[in-house]
Motif scaffolding. Sequence first.
Motif, PDB file in Angstrom:
ATOM      1  N   ASN A 132      43.511  48.810  39.548  1.00  0.00           N
ATOM      2  CA  ASN A 132      42.924  49.809  38.657  1.00  0.00           C
ATOM      3  C   ASN A 132      42.275  49.143  37.453  1.00  0.00           C
ATOM      4  O   ASN A 132      42.480  47.969  37.178  1.00  0.00           O
ATOM      5  CB  ASN A 132      43.979  50.847  38.231  1.00  0.00           C
ATOM      6  N   MET A 133      41.459  49.903  36.737  1.00  0.00           N
ATOM      7  CA  MET A 133      40.660  49.357  35.638  1.00  0.00           C
ATOM      8  C   MET A 133      41.538  48.808  34.515  1.00  0.00           C
ATOM      9  O   MET A 133      41.209  47.788  33.921  1.00  0.00           O
ATOM     10  CB  MET A 133      39.726  50.444  35.098  1.00  0.00           C
ATOM     11  N   THR A 134      42.675  49.435  34.223  1.00  0.00           N
ATOM     12  CA  THR A 134      43.557  48.957  33.159  1.00  0.00           C
ATOM     13  C   THR A 134      44.113  47.578  33.503  1.00  0.00           C
ATOM     14  O   THR A 134      44.113  46.685  32.674  1.00  0.00           O
ATOM     15  CB  THR A 134      44.718  49.956  32.932  1.00  0.00           C
ATOM     16  N   ALA A 135      44.549  47.381  34.743  1.00  0.00           N
ATOM     17  CA  ALA A 135      45.073  46.083  35.159  1.00  0.00           C
ATOM     18  C   ALA A 135      43.979  45.028  35.141  1.00  0.00           C
ATOM     19  O   ALA A 135      44.210  43.888  34.754  1.00  0.00           O
ATOM     20  CB  ALA A 135      45.689  46.189  36.550  1.00  0.00           C
ATOM     21  N   GLU A 136      42.761  45.408  35.546  1.00  0.00           N
ATOM     22  CA  GLU A 136      41.648  44.468  35.566  1.00  0.00           C
ATOM     23  C   GLU A 136      41.330  43.992  34.146  1.00  0.00           C
ATOM     24  O   GLU A 136      41.106  42.818  33.913  1.00  0.00           O
ATOM     25  CB  GLU A 136      40.425  45.134  36.189  1.00  0.00           C
ATOM     26  N   ARG A 137      41.295  44.883  33.187  1.00  0.00           N
ATOM     27  CA  ARG A 137      40.998  44.504  31.803  1.00  0.00           C
ATOM     28  C   ARG A 137      42.099  43.659  31.201  1.00  0.00           C
ATOM     29  O   ARG A 137      41.833  42.787  30.393  1.00  0.00           O
ATOM     30  CB  ARG A 137      40.763  45.742  30.950  1.00  0.00           C
ATOM     31  N   ALA A 138      43.334  43.894  31.599  1.00  0.00           N
ATOM     32  CA  ALA A 138      44.451  43.123  31.058  1.00  0.00           C
ATOM     33  C   ALA A 138      44.358  41.660  31.483  1.00  0.00           C
ATOM     34  O   ALA A 138      44.885  40.792  30.809  1.00  0.00           O
ATOM     35  CB  ALA A 138      45.773  43.727  31.515  1.00  0.00           C
ATOM     36  N   GLU A 139      43.681  41.369  32.588  1.00  0.00           N
ATOM     37  CA  GLU A 139      43.557  40.006  33.088  1.00  0.00           C
ATOM     38  C   GLU A 139      42.386  39.249  32.485  1.00  0.00           C
ATOM     39  O   GLU A 139      42.189  38.092  32.764  1.00  0.00           O
ATOM     40  CB  GLU A 139      43.413  40.028  34.611  1.00  0.00           C
ATOM     41  N   GLN A 140      41.569  39.904  31.670  1.00  0.00           N
ATOM     42  CA  GLN A 140      40.416  39.245  31.087  1.00  0.00           C
ATOM     43  C   GLN A 140      40.819  38.406  29.885  1.00  0.00           C
ATOM     44  O   GLN A 140      41.719  38.760  29.136  1.00  0.00           O
ATOM     45  CB  GLN A 140      39.353  40.263  30.675  1.00  0.00           C
ATOM     46  N   THR A 141      40.120  37.287  29.711  1.00  0.00           N
ATOM     47  CA  THR A 141      40.353  36.394  28.588  1.00  0.00           C
ATOM     48  C   THR A 141      39.235  36.594  27.583  1.00  0.00           C
ATOM     49  O   THR A 141      38.062  36.431  27.915  1.00  0.00           O
ATOM     50  CB  THR A 141      40.355  34.930  29.071  1.00  0.00           C
ATOM     51  N   TYR A 142      39.601  36.971  26.367  1.00  0.00           N
ATOM     52  CA  TYR A 142      38.627  37.205  25.308  1.00  0.00           C
ATOM     53  C   TYR A 142      38.577  35.993  24.390  1.00  0.00           C
ATOM     54  O   TYR A 142      39.608  35.494  23.952  1.00  0.00           O
ATOM     55  CB  TYR A 142      38.987  38.460  24.506  1.00  0.00           C
ATOM     56  N   LEU A 143      37.365  35.517  24.107  1.00  0.00           N
ATOM     57  CA  LEU A 143      37.170  34.320  23.299  1.00  0.00           C
ATOM     58  C   LEU A 143      36.278  34.611  22.105  1.00  0.00           C
ATOM     59  O   LEU A 143      35.322  35.389  22.211  1.00  0.00           O
ATOM     60  CB  LEU A 143      36.503  33.218  24.130  1.00  0.00           C
ATOM     61  N   THR A 144      36.542  33.930  21.004  1.00  0.00           N
ATOM     62  CA  THR A 144      35.629  33.974  19.868  1.00  0.00           C
ATOM     63  C   THR A 144      34.423  33.089  20.197  1.00  0.00           C
ATOM     64  O   THR A 144      34.439  32.339  21.182  1.00  0.00           O
ATOM     65  CB  THR A 144      36.301  33.436  18.595  1.00  0.00           C
ATOM     66  N   THR A 145      33.410  33.142  19.358  1.00  0.00           N
ATOM     67  CA  THR A 145      32.226  32.313  19.574  1.00  0.00           C
ATOM     68  C   THR A 145      32.603  30.833  19.575  1.00  0.00           C
ATOM     69  O   THR A 145      32.135  30.064  20.414  1.00  0.00           O
ATOM     70  CB  THR A 145      31.173  32.591  18.485  1.00  0.00           C
ATOM     71  N   ARG A 174      25.210  32.076  19.162  1.00  0.00           N
ATOM     72  CA  ARG A 174      24.878  33.231  18.316  1.00  0.00           C
ATOM     73  C   ARG A 174      23.379  33.496  18.243  1.00  0.00           C
ATOM     74  O   ARG A 174      22.940  34.642  18.286  1.00  0.00           O
ATOM     75  CB  ARG A 174      25.410  33.024  16.895  1.00  0.00           C
ATOM     76  N   GLU A 175      22.575  32.452  18.131  1.00  0.00           N
ATOM     77  CA  GLU A 175      21.149  32.620  17.864  1.00  0.00           C
ATOM     78  C   GLU A 175      20.261  32.635  19.106  1.00  0.00           C
ATOM     79  O   GLU A 175      19.196  33.241  19.083  1.00  0.00           O
ATOM     80  CB  GLU A 175      20.662  31.527  16.913  1.00  0.00           C
ATOM     81  N   ARG A 176      20.665  31.960  20.185  1.00  0.00           N
ATOM     82  CA  ARG A 176      19.766  31.839  21.342  1.00  0.00           C
ATOM     83  C   ARG A 176      20.300  32.512  22.601  1.00  0.00           C
ATOM     84  O   ARG A 176      19.517  33.010  23.399  1.00  0.00           O
ATOM     85  CB  ARG A 176      19.494  30.362  21.632  1.00  0.00           C
ATOM     86  N   LEU A 177      21.622  32.481  22.813  1.00  0.00           N
ATOM     87  CA  LEU A 177      22.165  33.018  24.058  1.00  0.00           C
ATOM     88  C   LEU A 177      22.557  34.491  23.953  1.00  0.00           C
ATOM     89  O   LEU A 177      22.339  35.260  24.891  1.00  0.00           O
ATOM     90  CB  LEU A 177      23.373  32.201  24.520  1.00  0.00           C
ATOM     91  N   TYR A 188      30.122  40.274  26.487  1.00  0.00           N
ATOM     92  CA  TYR A 188      30.895  40.373  25.253  1.00  0.00           C
ATOM     93  C   TYR A 188      31.057  41.821  24.820  1.00  0.00           C
ATOM     94  O   TYR A 188      30.333  42.698  25.260  1.00  0.00           O
ATOM     95  CB  TYR A 188      30.274  39.534  24.131  1.00  0.00           C
ATOM     96  N   ILE A 189      32.066  42.029  23.980  1.00  0.00           N
ATOM     97  CA  ILE A 189      32.349  43.353  23.421  1.00  0.00           C
ATOM     98  C   ILE A 189      32.512  43.224  21.911  1.00  0.00           C
ATOM     99  O   ILE A 189      32.708  42.127  21.389  1.00  0.00           O
ATOM    100  CB  ILE A 189      33.625  43.967  24.031  1.00  0.00           C
ATOM    101  N   ARG A 190      32.410  44.353  21.250  1.00  0.00           N
ATOM    102  CA  ARG A 190      32.698  44.455  19.821  1.00  0.00           C
ATOM    103  C   ARG A 190      33.890  45.405  19.713  1.00  0.00           C
ATOM    104  O   ARG A 190      33.707  46.622  19.710  1.00  0.00           O
ATOM    105  CB  ARG A 190      31.506  45.021  19.061  1.00  0.00           C
ATOM    106  N   PRO A 191      35.111  44.844  19.647  1.00  0.00           N
ATOM    107  CA  PRO A 191      36.294  45.710  19.654  1.00  0.00           C
ATOM    108  C   PRO A 191      36.315  46.659  18.461  1.00  0.00           C
ATOM    109  O   PRO A 191      35.942  46.275  17.350  1.00  0.00           O
ATOM    110  CB  PRO A 191      37.473  44.737  19.599  1.00  0.00           C
ATOM    111  N   PHE A 192      36.727  47.869  18.738  1.00  0.00           N
ATOM    112  CA  PHE A 192      36.890  48.907  17.722  1.00  0.00           C
ATOM    113  C   PHE A 192      35.592  49.195  16.967  1.00  0.00           C
ATOM    114  O   PHE A 192      35.617  49.662  15.832  1.00  0.00           O
ATOM    115  CB  PHE A 192      38.012  48.537  16.743  1.00  0.00           C
ATOM    116  N   GLY A 193      34.440  48.899  17.582  1.00  0.00           N
ATOM    117  CA  GLY A 193      33.153  49.185  16.970  1.00  0.00           C
ATOM    118  C   GLY A 193      32.829  48.331  15.750  1.00  0.00           C
ATOM    119  O   GLY A 193      31.932  48.654  14.991  1.00  0.00           O
ATOM    120  N   LYS A 197      32.985  41.957  14.707  1.00  0.00           N
ATOM    121  CA  LYS A 197      33.528  40.817  15.448  1.00  0.00           C
ATOM    122  C   LYS A 197      33.123  40.908  16.917  1.00  0.00           C
ATOM    123  O   LYS A 197      33.108  41.977  17.503  1.00  0.00           O
ATOM    124  CB  LYS A 197      35.042  40.786  15.342  1.00  0.00           C
ATOM    125  N   ILE A 198      32.784  39.769  17.487  1.00  0.00           N
ATOM    126  CA  ILE A 198      32.376  39.691  18.892  1.00  0.00           C
ATOM    127  C   ILE A 198      33.423  38.896  19.662  1.00  0.00           C
ATOM    128  O   ILE A 198      33.851  37.831  19.216  1.00  0.00           O
ATOM    129  CB  ILE A 198      30.998  39.013  19.024  1.00  0.00           C
TER     130      ILE A 198
END
Length: 84
Positions: free
Chosen positions: A2-15, A30-33, A44-49, A52-53
Amino acid sequence: MNMTAERAEQTYLTTEELAGRIKYDARTIRERLKDSVLLEGRHYIRPFGGRKILYIWEVIREDMARSPSDSIGIPMASGGLCRG
Protein backbone atom coordinates in the motif's frame (compact mmCIF):
# COMPACT_ATOMS: atom_id res chain seq x y z
CA MET A 1 2.13 -2.90 -1.13
CA ASN A 2 0.00 0.00 0.00
CA MET A 3 0.98 3.64 -0.47
CA THR A 4 1.71 4.23 3.24
CA ALA A 5 4.19 1.34 3.38
CA GLU A 6 5.79 2.47 0.11
CA ARG A 7 6.38 6.01 1.44
CA ALA A 8 7.78 4.70 4.71
CA GLU A 9 10.55 2.96 2.73
CA GLN A 10 11.69 6.13 0.97
CA THR A 11 14.91 7.86 1.99
CA TYR A 12 14.67 11.64 2.19
CA LEU A 13 17.87 13.65 1.75
CA THR A 14 18.80 17.30 2.12
CA THR A 15 20.56 19.01 -0.78
CA GLU A 16 23.93 18.55 0.94
CA GLU A 17 23.31 14.84 1.60
CA LEU A 18 22.24 14.29 -2.02
CA ALA A 19 25.33 16.17 -3.22
CA GLY A 20 27.52 13.74 -1.30
CA ARG A 21 25.81 10.71 -2.80
CA ILE A 22 25.81 11.82 -6.44
CA LYS A 23 29.13 13.70 -6.32
CA TYR A 24 27.70 17.04 -7.44
CA ASP A 25 28.14 20.36 -5.70
CA ALA A 26 25.07 21.34 -3.65
CA ARG A 27 24.97 24.67 -5.51
CA THR A 28 24.81 22.83 -8.86
CA ILE A 29 21.86 20.79 -7.61
CA ARG A 30 20.02 23.92 -6.44
CA GLU A 31 20.78 26.09 -9.47
CA ARG A 32 21.02 23.70 -12.45
CA LEU A 33 19.37 20.36 -11.67
CA LYS A 34 16.37 21.35 -9.53
CA ASP A 35 13.29 21.95 -11.68
CA SER A 36 15.02 20.92 -14.92
CA VAL A 37 16.17 17.37 -14.20
CA LEU A 38 14.95 16.94 -10.63
CA LEU A 39 11.22 17.63 -10.55
CA GLU A 40 9.02 18.56 -7.61
CA GLY A 41 6.59 15.78 -6.77
CA ARG A 42 8.78 13.12 -8.37
CA HIS A 43 12.35 13.72 -7.19
CA TYR A 44 11.73 16.05 -4.27
CA ILE A 45 9.05 17.32 -1.92
CA ARG A 46 8.53 20.38 0.25
CA PRO A 47 7.23 18.90 3.52
CA PHE A 48 4.37 20.72 5.20
CA GLY A 49 4.31 23.28 2.36
CA GLY A 50 7.49 24.93 3.62
CA ARG A 51 10.65 26.12 1.93
CA LYS A 52 12.80 23.14 2.93
CA ILE A 53 13.38 20.62 0.15
CA LEU A 54 13.85 16.89 0.71
CA TYR A 55 15.01 14.73 -2.17
CA ILE A 56 13.69 11.18 -2.62
CA TRP A 57 16.80 9.04 -3.01
CA GLU A 58 15.22 5.88 -4.46
CA VAL A 59 13.56 7.77 -7.34
CA ILE A 60 16.72 9.75 -8.14
CA ARG A 61 18.86 6.60 -8.05
CA GLU A 62 16.45 4.80 -10.39
CA ASP A 63 16.33 7.70 -12.87
CA MET A 64 20.12 8.11 -12.85
CA ALA A 65 20.52 4.46 -13.86
CA ARG A 66 18.23 4.82 -16.88
CA SER A 67 19.77 5.29 -20.27
CA PRO A 68 18.85 8.54 -22.05
CA SER A 69 16.76 6.58 -24.55
CA ASP A 70 14.52 5.41 -21.67
CA SER A 71 13.48 9.00 -20.94
CA ILE A 72 10.46 10.44 -22.64
CA GLY A 73 10.93 14.07 -23.57
CA ILE A 74 12.65 16.55 -25.83
CA PRO A 75 16.29 17.38 -25.02
CA MET A 76 16.83 21.09 -24.38
CA ALA A 77 19.97 23.13 -25.09
CA SER A 78 20.42 23.77 -21.35
CA GLY A 79 20.77 20.02 -20.76
CA GLY A 80 17.27 19.57 -19.36
CA LEU A 81 14.36 17.63 -20.80
CA CYS A 82 11.02 19.06 -21.93
CA ARG A 83 8.35 16.70 -20.61
CA GLY A 84 5.41 18.14 -22.47
